[in-house]
Write an enzyme that holds these catalytic residues in place. Sequence first.
Site, short mmCIF file in Angstrom:
data_model
loop_
_atom_site.label_atom_id
_atom_site.label_comp_id
_atom_site.label_asym_id
_atom_site.label_seq_id
_atom_site.Cartn_x
_atom_site.Cartn_y
_atom_site.Cartn_z
N LYS A 32 -4.57 36.08 25.60
CA LYS A 32 -5.38 35.86 24.54
C LYS A 32 -5.43 34.21 24.13
O LYS A 32 -6.19 33.77 23.70
CB LYS A 32 -4.43 36.47 23.21
CG LYS A 32 -4.65 37.82 23.41
CD LYS A 32 -3.81 38.71 22.48
CE LYS A 32 -3.98 40.31 22.87
NZ LYS A 32 -2.89 41.14 22.29
N GLN A 37 2.12 40.92 18.78
CA GLN A 37 2.16 41.84 19.97
C GLN A 37 3.12 42.83 19.95
O GLN A 37 4.30 42.93 19.90
CB GLN A 37 2.36 40.76 21.25
CG GLN A 37 2.25 41.44 22.50
CD GLN A 37 0.61 41.79 22.84
OE1 GLN A 37 -0.12 41.01 22.56
NE2 GLN A 37 0.47 42.87 23.44
N ASP A 50 -6.13 42.42 14.41
CA ASP A 50 -6.08 43.53 15.17
C ASP A 50 -6.50 44.64 14.66
O ASP A 50 -6.83 45.99 15.26
CB ASP A 50 -4.67 43.80 15.29
CG ASP A 50 -3.92 43.37 16.74
OD1 ASP A 50 -4.71 43.38 17.73
OD2 ASP A 50 -2.80 42.96 16.93
#
Length: 285
Positions: free
Chosen positions: A53, A97, A120
């Site tokens: 990422k 995460q 997200d």
Amino acid sequence: MPAQIIDGKAIASKKRMEIANEVQKLKESGITPGLAVILVGDNHASRTYVSSKQKSCNELGMYSLLIEYPEHVTEEELLSKIDELNNDDRIHGILVQLPIPKHIDEIKVIESISPEKDVDGFHPINIGRMMTGQDAFLPCTPYGVMVLLEETGINITGKHVVVVGRSNIVGKPSGQLFLNKNATVTYCHSKTKDLVSHTKQADILVAAVGKANFIKAEHVKEGAVVIDVGINRNEAGKLCGDVAFEEVSQVAGYITPVPKGVGPMTITMLMYNTLKSAKKVLNSK
Ligand code: GUN
């Protein structure tokens, strides 16, 4: 005739070029899209994802901030950092995460992220907006699946889509996005009886099960579009999807491979969402 392979890597590259161009334009207006990624503990797979990422942010000209905590970090400390990032103008996207350690309440953490920075698409506000067809940050993997189909020129209206798997991150939102595009959607899961009778009806079959080579040729209708969202390791330790690629590609009309199918699209859509968030800041000025 064997199935046509949907090249996720090529489609992701094309999308990334478009994003990089838009990032450049935004920078000329004085805004650099910024993504903050929080990594808790030392999960090897999570570390690999987080590095990818960050690398993508750098390649596309975005600002990236990595915040690492040891496994034993308190929930309070994590929530306090998220609050700080919610109020940091350099940051347009915040991602924690997953998974996070058990002593921290995952729902509380997700809900503490500002919905306007939830790139997200995991916050209940964004899920609700998605369900009601409003503008929202869409979860990256399901969104990537939709873009793959769009770029391949596959029409969705009226198609019967069968989703195997009902996770909050992939299965459930995938079905919803197809419904939003006027498909007829069936969800199957571990308690479904006679799975084959359902999957055989699919014009578009989405495999999001998390079991190597679970979907076989017998599950698939001749000419169907097969989307493999799985990332697994087989007995030999080789990366493979939820679909038995060799046999299913003899039956399907289109198929996504693993690797180089859905995978490259996930981070691409994360970059897209971060750009989108930054553009909103410009438009609100
Ligand atoms: N863990 C596995 N997939 C994801 C994802 O898409 N986002 C976050 N935050 N964590 C994950």
